[in-house]
Write a protein that holds these residues in place. Structure first.
Motif, mmCIF file in Angstrom:
data_model
loop_
_atom_site.group_PDB
_atom_site.id
_atom_site.type_symbol
_atom_site.label_atom_id
_atom_site.label_comp_id
_atom_site.label_asym_id
_atom_site.label_seq_id
_atom_site.Cartn_x
_atom_site.Cartn_y
_atom_site.Cartn_z
ATOM 1 N N VAL A 4 24.414 30.937 24.801
ATOM 2 C CA VAL A 4 25.344 31.285 24.119
ATOM 3 C C VAL A 4 23.925 31.880 22.561
ATOM 4 N N GLN B 294 23.768 33.215 20.061
ATOM 5 C CA GLN B 294 23.905 33.149 18.465
ATOM 6 C C GLN B 294 23.387 32.335 17.933
ATOM 7 N N THR B 295 23.480 30.761 18.345
ATOM 8 C CA THR B 295 23.494 29.997 17.616
ATOM 9 C C THR B 295 21.890 29.495 17.769
ATOM 10 N N VAL B 296 21.214 30.365 18.658
ATOM 11 C CA VAL B 296 19.566 30.078 19.768
ATOM 12 C C VAL B 296 18.792 30.905 18.769
ATOM 13 N N LYS C 139 18.355 32.349 15.898
ATOM 14 C CA LYS C 139 18.105 32.482 13.910
ATOM 15 C C LYS C 139 16.808 31.021 14.346
ATOM 16 N N GLU C 140 17.437 30.286 14.979
ATOM 17 C CA GLU C 140 16.561 29.303 14.826
ATOM 18 C C GLU C 140 15.192 29.093 15.618
ATOM 19 N N GLU D 147 13.938 30.087 24.372
ATOM 20 C CA GLU D 147 14.896 28.562 24.212
ATOM 21 C C GLU D 147 15.377 27.650 25.592
#
Length: 887
Positions: free
Chosen positions: A15, A17-19, A21-22, A700
């Motif tokens: 996913v 979207q959750t990764v 930005k971080e 990631e």
RNA sequence: GCGGCUGUAGCUCAGAGGGAGAGCAUCACCUUGACACGGUGGGGGCCACAGGUUCGAUUCCUGUCAGCCGCACCA
């Protein structure tokens, strides 16, 4: 980097979207986008084409940025001292128009209501408010540019550069002010340069108008498409050699409707073949007429004003727009019997490239850059190969443009931009051009001076971008280290607007080409191949794409869709495909991570203990490293990305991981350790190779890998290693794959249900083939779902069995119940036809003595080998058919 | 008028002087212990047309046709 949990389990679907930005924060905070002061590394620098500061990201930017980021990340990993300078452009007309529009809509105010100072302040406020939008969008894409070096074309430093350049050019006589005919956009109320005018074919009418000589009813017929300019006619011209009009030359004519008197003159500009051979001369409203006017020292009255309306010179027509006036004038000419006839015609009319208004050739006082002296060194430099175009063909276009370029009109009647540093003295009339703000005239010391109202063409400041962003005119550290830049990457649509101008300005002021390579990509188009545009409403917002599929998917789509210099179409399906690929990588990584040893400690690779499949995948990896590196060095992103896609999906996922399962789930602990090490090595290499293309997901995954020392973004690019070259492993695994495919094909064609185990016999007369098969028997059994596999070099051919031939061996699947002689003969028959074709093709070649004589020996040898192989296969299949037919 | 790009599977596109490729779509089968955003197998193409160069051209050259894009001219 901050230590993430090692060996943590990954979800089964990635996913983004959750990764994203971080991860981006992690990079930015880690300072990885900034060069490390390391003089032992060679510099590699790129300046980002600055987008409009108040604009928003479109797919063209996304494409452009993706390609740059790929190069930047690649070079960073290879070990260059990398800097990528981002920034934004003040985009004079676009920004001003936008702010004016909002002002009008929200406050019903025009810029004149506010006055210059207040208006400019409002634009700055607007810039503060919206200027970070586009840079945030560039961040969302994953661009690893050095934000600490971000620039804006109206920053102090860059404005200093603009002034410096203006003043120096003026002092050298290469900038001048003059009353000339220019392209005027009545809607934007400003002058435009030649390239800001787009010519469009318009169906129009050619009006044949009678200009009376005043003697009896004698008249000259003049053909014109613009009767509304006749009030500013100052002559009628004919070709000097045109015998029809010889007697009239020197006489005068009476303008219809106004009765002004104008002379008949001669000029070779007139084409006797066109129209009637008589041209009305309107120097203030036509570029060609202007030149005629200059040659003949004619007056240059204007009948159309800056607002596109007719003025007092047009008498009763004053106040009408150009369009209205044309209708009225034609009607009146007709009524007065002056209109001889009308003709339909199609001709190209200039339109404002920004607002599409018909451009008015307009006589006015403007500032110009003399192009001849600037173009010459640029041409010489290009011809001396000091500038490398990718693809090469753009060099010709570039040269052609420079060879024909005319002086550049640089003044704009706008308020937003770099104000022209010229002051006019109201007392002595001199022009003062100065780096500093002036309060008194440098000639007569009068305080009675005023600055030029106009600003400079936005492209004037963009032209300095590669060196002004790096600190020029200061000999700053950055300028000395990173200029000239390494590459300039942009769309071919701004080759003239921007690239050419950077080249000649760079040469003039730094004595260097501002970049070594110019890499041009195409335009991104809608699904149907049309240009994306607001008016068509067919634009796709890259932020939408990122939101739905992730930045990596967008990047991979754009990168792999790239063929050097060509346009590409946007399809959501392609993005989906990229997303699927990323998910595939994610899951392959998950597989590897789940199967590494619990402590995360990896056995070192021991070549002597590796199996053929291990050597094969390492060989493939090696191959991939080599070709991807080469493609990236040549800026061929599409091919590089596609290679990676194929390696990752086909070689690694479809084959190696499946091979690896046998060892991982097997009993041989030593072999398992080696497999784990290979899996890890390949994944490690793959992540590095893919990182420039899909940086988020690779970083990631990298965070979950054991034994990592630093962030992926700053790890080393993989190196090829001679020890992993293995032709022998290629051959061996190639045979296994051939057998597996043949086995699966038999199963599938005969509709054997996947769960059903079969028996397989493989017969070969070659001992090396036999040993390969024996070594690989578990793979064959697993992949073809074979319970009982017999490999032999001699013995009976199974009777009722399905069969297939591979290189050097025959496969039999005895299945008494399923063998139908008819269908089997049909299957084999198809194979015979195929093989016959191959044999014939090879024979034809080899029977041609010239081929054998002249073709390279390796080609001939390989053709011979192929022939033998096909002949043998053919023979086997035929034997099989004979056997069935005899039943 | 000058210059350039494109024409390859139903669609979007790679490719390359020596056996036609991918993705998507399509058909059949499959919940096999990473992934159905998946797996396996299959069908589908005189590589626009005509010449030339070459032992060999879909690839190089010339021309034709079709689509597109620059530049220049246009009263």
């Amino acid at each position: 980097m901050p230590n993430g949990p090692s060996n943590r389990s990954l979800a089964s679907v990635y996913v983004p979207q959750t990764v994203e930005k971080e991860i981006y924060q992690l990079w930015e905070q880690g300072g990885y986008f900034q060069p490390r002061p390391d003089l032992s590394k060679r510099p590699f620098s790129i300046v980002m084409p600055p987008p409009n500061v108040t604009g928003s990201l479109h797919l063209g930017h996304a494409w452009d940025n993706t390609l740059q980021d790929i190069v930047i990340r690649y070079k960073r990993m290879v070990g260059f001292d990398v800097v990528w300078v981002p920034g934004t452009d003040h985009a004079g007309i676009a920004t001003q128009t936008r702010v004016e529009k909002t002002l009008q809509e929200q406050e019903s105010l025009s810029r004149n209501d506010l006055g210059r100072e207040v208006f400019v302040k409002r634009v700055w406020e607007w810039k503060q408010k919206f200027g970070s939008l586009i840079t945030d969008q560039i961040r969302a894409l994953g661009s690893s540019c050095d934000w600490s070096r971000q620039r804006f074309t109206m920053d102090d430093g860059l404005s200093t550069a603009v002034r410096e350049v203006f003043v120096r050019l003026y002092e050298k006589g290469m900038i001048y002010r003059g009353k000339r005919i220019i392209n005027w956009c009545p809607r934007c109320a400003t002058a435009l340069s030649d390239i800001e005018v787009e010519h469009q074919d318009i169906s129009a009418r050619l009006y044949y108008v009678r200009y009376l000589t005043g003697v009896d009813d004698q008249a000259v017929i003049v053909a014109t498409t613009r009767p509304e300019t006749m009030f500013a006619d100052v002559a009628v011209a004919v070709h000097p050699a045109d015998e029809r009009y010889v007697s009239l030359v020197g006489q005068t004519l009476h303008l219809p409707l106004t009765n002004s008197v104008i002379p008949i003159i001669t000029d070779t500009y007139v084409d006797p073949e066109f129209g009637t051979g008589c041209v009305k001369i309107t120097p203030a409203h036509d570029p060609n007429d202007f030149e005629v006017g200059q040659r003949h020292h004619l007056d240059m009255p204007q009948c159309i004003d800056a607002d596109g309306k007719l003025n007092a010179l047009a008498g009763p027509y004053a106040g009408l727009t150009r369009e209205q006036a044309r209708v009225q004038v034609v009607a009146d000419l007709k009524a007065g019997g002056y209109l001889e006839r009308e003709e339909d015609m199609v001709h190209a009319v200039g339109h404002c490239s920004r607002c599409n208004t018909v451009v008015e050739p307009f006589l006015s006082t403007q500032w110009f850059v003399r192009m001849e002296e600037l173009a010459r060194p640029a041409l010489a430099g290009v011809e001396a190969q000091n500038l490398n175009f990718v693809p090469e063909r753009f060099q010709k276009v570039f040269i052609h443009w420079l060879e024909n370029v005319r002086d550049w009109c640089i003044s704009r009647q706008l308020w937003w931009g770099h104000r022209i540093p010229a002051w006019y003295c109201d007392d002595c009339g001199q022009i003062n051009v100065s780096r500093e703000e002036l309060t008194t005239c440098e000639f007569c010391h009068s305080a009675n001076i005023h600055q030029d109202e106009d600003v400079l063409d936005t492209w004037f400041s963009s032209a300095l971008w590669p060196f002004s962003t790096l600190g020029w005119p200061q000999q700053s550290e950055d300028f000395l280290r990173y200029f000239p830049t390494s590459a300039l990457m942009t769309g071919y649509d701004i080759l003239f607007f921007w690239v050419a101008r950077m080249v000649f300005m760079g040469l003039e002021f730094t004595e260097h080409m501002p970049f070594q390579d110019v890499v041009l990509h195409g335009l991104i188009r809608a699904e149907d191949g049309k240009k994306m545009s607001k008016s068509l409403g067919n634009g796709v917002d890259p932020l939408d794409v990122i939101e739905r599929y992730g930045a990596d998917a967008l990047r991979f789509t754009l990168a792999t869709g790239t063929t050097p210099g060509n346009d590409q179409r946007f399809h959501w399906e392609k993005v989906e495909g990229s997303r699927n690929f990323i998910n595939k990588l994610w899951n392959a990584s998950r597989f590897v991570l789940l199967n590494l040893s619990a402590d995360g400690v990896m056995a070192p690779l021991d070549k002597s203990r590796l199996q053929a499949v291990d050597r094969w995948i390492l060989h493939r990896l090696n191959d991939t490293i080599e070709s991807v590196s080469n493609f990236l060095d040549g800026y061929d992103f599409g091919e590089a990305g596609r290679r990676l896609y194929n390696f990752a999906w086909d070689d690694f996922c479809d084959w190696y991981i499946e091979f690896a399962k046998l060892s991982l789930y097997g009993q041989d602990a030593e072999m398992k350790l080696q497999t784990q090490a290979v899996l890890h090595t390949v994944l490690d290499g793959l992540l590095r190779l893919l990182h420039p293309f899909i940086p988020f997901v690779t970083e990631e995954i990298w965070r979950s890998l054991p034994q990592r020392e630093q962030a992926l973004i700053v790890t080393q690019w993989p190196q090829t290693q001679a020890q992993w070259v293995s032709v022998e492993a290629e051959k061996e695994v190639g045979l296994v794959q051939e057998v597996v495919r043949a086995g699966r094909n038999i199963r599938s064609e005969l509709g054997i249900s996947p769960g059903r185990e079969i028996t397989m016999e493989i017969q070969t007369e070659q001992s090396d083939t036999e040993s390969i098969l024996i070594r690989s028997r578990l793979y064959i059994q697993r992949f073809c779902h074979v319970a009982d596999l017999v490999i032999h070099t001699q013995g009976d051919i199974p009777r009722l069995a399905l069969s297939a031939v591979v290189s050097g061996a025959q496969l039999y699947v005895p299945l008494a119940g399923l063998v139908d002689v008819g269908t089997e003969l049909e299957r084999l028959g198809k194979d015979v036809v195929r093989l016959q074709g191959e044999v014939q093709r090879a024979e034809k070649k080899l029977n041609n003595s010239k081929f054998v004589e002249k073709a390279p020996s390796d080609v001939v040898t390989s053709e011979r080998n192929k022939l033998v192989d096909y002949q043998e296969k053919l023979q086997r299949v035929r034997q099989r058919m004979d056997w069935f037919q005899s039943q």
